[in-house]
Write a protein that holds these residues in place. Structure first.
Motif, PDB file in Angstrom:
ATOM      1  N   TRP A   1      27.163  46.231  10.100  1.00 59.09           N
ATOM      2  CA  TRP A   1      27.206  47.009   8.860  1.00 59.09           C
ATOM      3  C   TRP A   1      26.977  46.098   7.671  1.00 59.09           C
ATOM      4  N   VAL A   2      26.455  46.665   6.588  1.00 60.31           N
ATOM      5  CA  VAL A   2      26.264  45.921   5.350  1.00 60.31           C
ATOM      6  C   VAL A   2      26.579  46.870   4.189  1.00 60.31           C
ATOM      7  N   ASP A   3      27.189  46.323   3.133  1.00 66.64           N
ATOM      8  CA  ASP A   3      27.479  47.109   1.935  1.00 66.64           C
ATOM      9  C   ASP A   3      26.302  46.972   0.976  1.00 66.64           C
TER      10      ASP A   3
ATOM     11  N   THR B   1      24.283  50.870   8.232  1.00 62.36           N
ATOM     12  CA  THR B   1      23.930  49.995   9.347  1.00 62.36           C
ATOM     13  C   THR B   1      22.914  48.972   8.862  1.00 62.36           C
ATOM     14  N   ARG B   2      23.068  47.746   9.323  1.00 65.12           N
ATOM     15  CA  ARG B   2      22.155  46.683   8.903  1.00 65.12           C
ATOM     16  C   ARG B   2      20.776  46.857   9.543  1.00 65.12           C
ATOM     17  N   ALA B   3      20.733  47.073  10.851  1.00 66.77           N
ATOM     18  CA  ALA B   3      19.471  47.039  11.585  1.00 66.77           C
ATOM     19  C   ALA B   3      18.518  48.155  11.180  1.00 66.77           C
ATOM     20  N   PHE B   4      19.019  49.358  10.963  1.00 64.29           N
ATOM     21  CA  PHE B   4      18.105  50.448  10.633  1.00 64.29           C
ATOM     22  C   PHE B   4      18.180  50.841   9.160  1.00 64.29           C
ATOM     23  N   ASP B   5      19.363  51.286   8.708  1.00 64.11           N
ATOM     24  CA  ASP B   5      19.458  51.820   7.348  1.00 64.11           C
ATOM     25  C   ASP B   5      19.037  50.801   6.291  1.00 64.11           C
ATOM     26  N   TRP B   6      19.525  49.559   6.401  1.00 60.78           N
ATOM     27  CA  TRP B   6      19.148  48.552   5.412  1.00 60.78           C
ATOM     28  C   TRP B   6      17.750  48.009   5.685  1.00 60.78           C
TER      29      TRP B   6
ATOM     30  N   ILE C   1      17.701  49.123  -4.630  1.00 64.73           N
ATOM     31  CA  ILE C   1      18.944  48.947  -3.880  1.00 64.73           C
ATOM     32  C   ILE C   1      19.044  47.500  -3.409  1.00 64.73           C
ATOM     33  N   GLN C   2      20.258  46.966  -3.418  1.00 58.17           N
ATOM     34  CA  GLN C   2      20.501  45.584  -3.012  1.00 58.17           C
ATOM     35  C   GLN C   2      21.743  45.519  -2.135  1.00 58.17           C
ATOM     36  N   ILE C   3      21.894  44.397  -1.433  1.00 56.96           N
ATOM     37  CA  ILE C   3      23.143  44.148  -0.718  1.00 56.96           C
ATOM     38  C   ILE C   3      24.198  43.831  -1.769  1.00 56.96           C
ATOM     39  N   ALA C   4      25.347  44.480  -1.658  1.00 55.86           N
ATOM     40  CA  ALA C   4      26.424  44.292  -2.635  1.00 55.86           C
ATOM     41  C   ALA C   4      27.024  42.897  -2.479  1.00 55.86           C
ATOM     42  N   PRO C   5      27.344  42.253  -3.597  1.00 58.87           N
ATOM     43  CA  PRO C   5      28.011  40.952  -3.515  1.00 58.87           C
ATOM     44  C   PRO C   5      29.347  41.091  -2.788  1.00 58.87           C
ATOM     45  N   LYS C   6      29.752  40.057  -2.077  1.00 55.40           N
ATOM     46  CA  LYS C   6      31.016  40.085  -1.330  1.00 55.40           C
ATOM     47  C   LYS C   6      32.207  40.375  -2.237  1.00 55.40           C
ATOM     48  N   ASP C   7      32.166  39.862  -3.466  1.00 59.56           N
ATOM     49  CA  ASP C   7      33.275  40.051  -4.403  1.00 59.56           C
ATOM     50  C   ASP C   7      33.020  41.215  -5.363  1.00 59.56           C
ATOM     51  N   SER C   8      32.234  42.185  -4.914  1.00 59.59           N
ATOM     52  CA  SER C   8      31.853  43.309  -5.748  1.00 59.59           C
ATOM     53  C   SER C   8      33.073  44.052  -6.288  1.00 59.59           C
TER      54      SER C   8
ATOM     55  N   ALA D   1      32.846  47.096  -7.502  1.00 65.43           N
ATOM     56  CA  ALA D   1      32.293  48.443  -7.633  1.00 65.43           C
ATOM     57  C   ALA D   1      33.399  49.486  -7.686  1.00 65.43           C
ATOM     58  N   LYS D   2      33.077  50.635  -8.284  1.00 68.00           N
ATOM     59  CA  LYS D   2      34.038  51.705  -8.494  1.00 68.00           C
ATOM     60  C   LYS D   2      34.550  52.323  -7.206  1.00 68.00           C
ATOM     61  N   SER D   3      33.671  52.520  -6.236  1.00 64.43           N
ATOM     62  CA  SER D   3      34.101  53.202  -5.019  1.00 64.43           C
ATOM     63  C   SER D   3      33.308  52.693  -3.837  1.00 64.43           C
ATOM     64  N   LYS D   4      33.809  52.985  -2.670  1.00 64.62           N
ATOM     65  CA  LYS D   4      33.126  52.560  -1.450  1.00 64.62           C
ATOM     66  C   LYS D   4      33.022  53.753  -0.519  1.00 64.62           C
ATOM     67  N   ALA D   5      31.811  54.125  -0.177  1.00 65.95           N
ATOM     68  CA  ALA D   5      31.593  55.240   0.741  1.00 65.95           C
ATOM     69  C   ALA D   5      31.778  54.754   2.164  1.00 65.95           C
ATOM     70  N   GLN D   6      32.124  55.663   3.039  1.00 64.29           N
ATOM     71  CA  GLN D   6      32.304  55.347   4.449  1.00 64.29           C
ATOM     72  C   GLN D   6      30.940  55.235   5.128  1.00 64.29           C
TER      73      GLN D   6
END
Length: 91
Positions: free
Chosen positions: A5-7, A45-50, A65-72, A74-79
């Motif tokens: 997975w990737v944010d 998902t990293r392999a397909f969605d990203w 769209i970008q990969i979110a920084p590890k220390d993001s 951000a307001k909310s996080k979707a599942q």
């Protein structure tokens, strides 16, 4: 080994683009279907969605769209998409 997975989130350009085009969520109907609002982090998902869908979303060659920084902060996080409802509409 990379995680499965990737944010991801809108780039600064993507946020401006959304605000200049009505301010509503940006819809991506390819792949599993996604909805992005400024500041929101979405886990995909990293392999397909990203790799196959989201990193290829551009306007005039500029990434939306970008990969979110590890220390993001951000307001909310979707599942992950498998656990989230698919929204329809938007651009």
């Amino acid at each position: 080994m990379a995680e499965d997975w990737v944010d991801v989130m809108l780039t600064p350009f993507g946020e401006r683009y959304v605000k200049e085009n009505g301010g509503g969520p940006m819809q991506v109907h390819e792949g599993s279907g996604f909805s992005f609002t400024p500041g929101q982090v979405v886990r995909v998902t990293r392999a397909f969605d990203w790799e196959r869908v989201l990193k290829n979303q551009h306007v005039n060659g500029v990434a939306l769209i970008q990969i979110a920084p590890k220390d993001s902060t951000a307001k909310s996080k979707a599942q992950p998409k498998a656990a989230a409802a698919v929204t329809e509409g938007g651009k």
